[in-house]
Motif scaffolding. Structure first.
Motif, PDB file in Angstrom:
ATOM      1  N   CYS A  37      -2.944   4.024   4.472  1.00 46.75           N
ATOM      2  CA  CYS A  37      -2.359   2.680   4.411  1.00 46.75           C
ATOM      3  C   CYS A  37      -2.217   2.058   5.791  1.00 46.75           C
ATOM      4  CB  CYS A  37      -0.995   2.737   3.731  1.00 46.75           C
ATOM      5  SG  CYS A  37      -1.092   3.115   1.968  1.00 46.75           S
ATOM      6  N   CYS A  82       0.831  -1.202   0.000  1.00 47.57           N
ATOM      7  CA  CYS A  82       0.000   0.000   0.000  1.00 47.57           C
ATOM      8  C   CYS A  82       0.870   1.259   0.000  1.00 47.57           C
ATOM      9  CB  CYS A  82      -0.922  -0.022   1.223  1.00 47.57           C
ATOM     10  SG  CYS A  82      -2.130   1.318   1.268  1.00 47.57           S
ATOM     11  N   ARG A  83       1.862   1.290   0.865  1.00 46.55           N
ATOM     12  CA  ARG A  83       2.714   2.484   0.996  1.00 46.55           C
ATOM     13  C   ARG A  83       3.704   2.653  -0.153  1.00 46.55           C
ATOM     14  NH1 ARG A  83       2.750   5.113   5.781  1.00 46.55           N
ATOM     15  NH2 ARG A  83       1.717   4.160   7.552  1.00 46.55           N
ATOM     16  N   GLY A  84       4.190   1.550  -0.715  1.00 45.15           N
ATOM     17  CA  GLY A  84       5.191   1.622  -1.770  1.00 45.15           C
ATOM     18  C   GLY A  84       6.549   2.007  -1.226  1.00 45.15           C
ATOM     19  N   SER A 104      -1.414   1.904  -5.862  1.00 45.38           N
ATOM     20  CA  SER A 104      -0.183   2.161  -5.111  1.00 45.38           C
ATOM     21  C   SER A 104       1.014   2.220  -6.054  1.00 45.38           C
ATOM     22  CB  SER A 104       0.033   1.069  -4.059  1.00 45.38           C
ATOM     23  OG  SER A 104       0.472  -0.132  -4.663  1.00 45.38           O
ATOM     24  N   CYS A 162      -6.728   4.995  -7.935  1.00 45.57           N
ATOM     25  CA  CYS A 162      -6.634   4.331  -6.631  1.00 45.57           C
ATOM     26  C   CYS A 162      -5.650   3.165  -6.749  1.00 45.57           C
ATOM     27  CB  CYS A 162      -8.005   3.853  -6.159  1.00 45.57           C
ATOM     28  SG  CYS A 162      -7.982   3.250  -4.454  1.00 45.57           S
ATOM     29  N   TYR A 174      -0.948   7.265   1.798  1.00 40.99           N
ATOM     30  CA  TYR A 174      -2.056   6.727   1.017  1.00 40.99           C
ATOM     31  C   TYR A 174      -1.453   5.947  -0.150  1.00 40.99           C
ATOM     32  CZ  TYR A 174      -4.452  10.372   3.612  1.00 40.99           C
ATOM     33  OH  TYR A 174      -4.941  11.157   4.624  1.00 40.99           O
ATOM     34  N   PRO A 175      -2.173   5.033  -0.741  1.00 41.70           N
ATOM     35  CA  PRO A 175      -1.583   4.258  -1.827  1.00 41.70           C
ATOM     36  C   PRO A 175      -1.099   5.122  -2.994  1.00 41.70           C
ATOM     37  CG  PRO A 175      -3.864   3.559  -1.424  1.00 41.70           C
ATOM     38  CD  PRO A 175      -3.533   4.617  -0.435  1.00 41.70           C
ATOM     39  N   TYR A 176      -1.733   6.242  -3.213  1.00 43.82           N
ATOM     40  CA  TYR A 176      -1.420   7.112  -4.347  1.00 43.82           C
ATOM     41  C   TYR A 176      -0.522   8.291  -3.962  1.00 43.82           C
ATOM     42  CZ  TYR A 176      -5.457   8.810  -1.896  1.00 43.82           C
ATOM     43  OH  TYR A 176      -6.318   9.167  -0.888  1.00 43.82           O
TER      44      TYR A 176
END
Length: 144
Positions: free
Chosen positions: A123, A54-56, A90, A88, A62-64
């Motif tokens: 996230c 989710c976090r990257g 990640s 929406c 947020y995923p984005y």
């Protein structure tokens, strides 16, 4: 595939089960969801794997990214087909982690947001599992 130090650590499904363009499979217990993943040669994601995807790599809130935006299905009151909200997503390419159906993770936890209760979409969001262990707004995705 999520990488750490340049090597593959785990793979996470891009979409909620059963996949892009289909409504998420919901109203299953955590055991049933894990059994479905295992039938497909996978398993439920751990809390740590889910949050990392989710976090990257930039550890976004947020995923984005780092700012709250109305990109995910968090207050629509109805599920949408997976991947239907193009923004929406990640940084690792996983769709709908902050909305649509919340998701079971290994051990019985629930992560992400859902279309049913307005959520902040972070996230780090963790939900309390329903007492009956099933909900029309809790789905899952698989990891390998």
């Amino acid at each position: 595939m999520v990488r750490a130090a340049g090597r593959a650590v785990f793979c996470i499904d891009r979409d909620e089960f059963p996949g892009a363009g289909k409504l998420p499979r919901v109203s299953m217990s955590v055991r049933e969801a894990d059994a479905v993943c295992r039938e497909h040669g996978a398993r439920l994601c751990t809390n740590e794997e889910w949050e990392a995807a989710c976090r990257g790599p930039g550890a976004a809130s947020y995923p984005y990214g780092h700012d709250s935006r109305p990109y995910c299905n968090t207050s629509g009151k109805a599920l949408k087909p997976g991947g239907g909200m193009a923004h929406c997503v990640s940084a690792v390419g996983a769709f709908d982690m902050a909305g649509n159906a919340a998701e079971w993770v290994a051990g019985g936890g629930v992560r992400g947001g859902s279309a049913l209760g307005e959520t902040d979409g972070r996230c780090s969001r963790r939900l309390k599992p329903p007492p009956a262990g099933r909900s029309p707004f809790i789905g899952f995705r698989c990891c390998r």
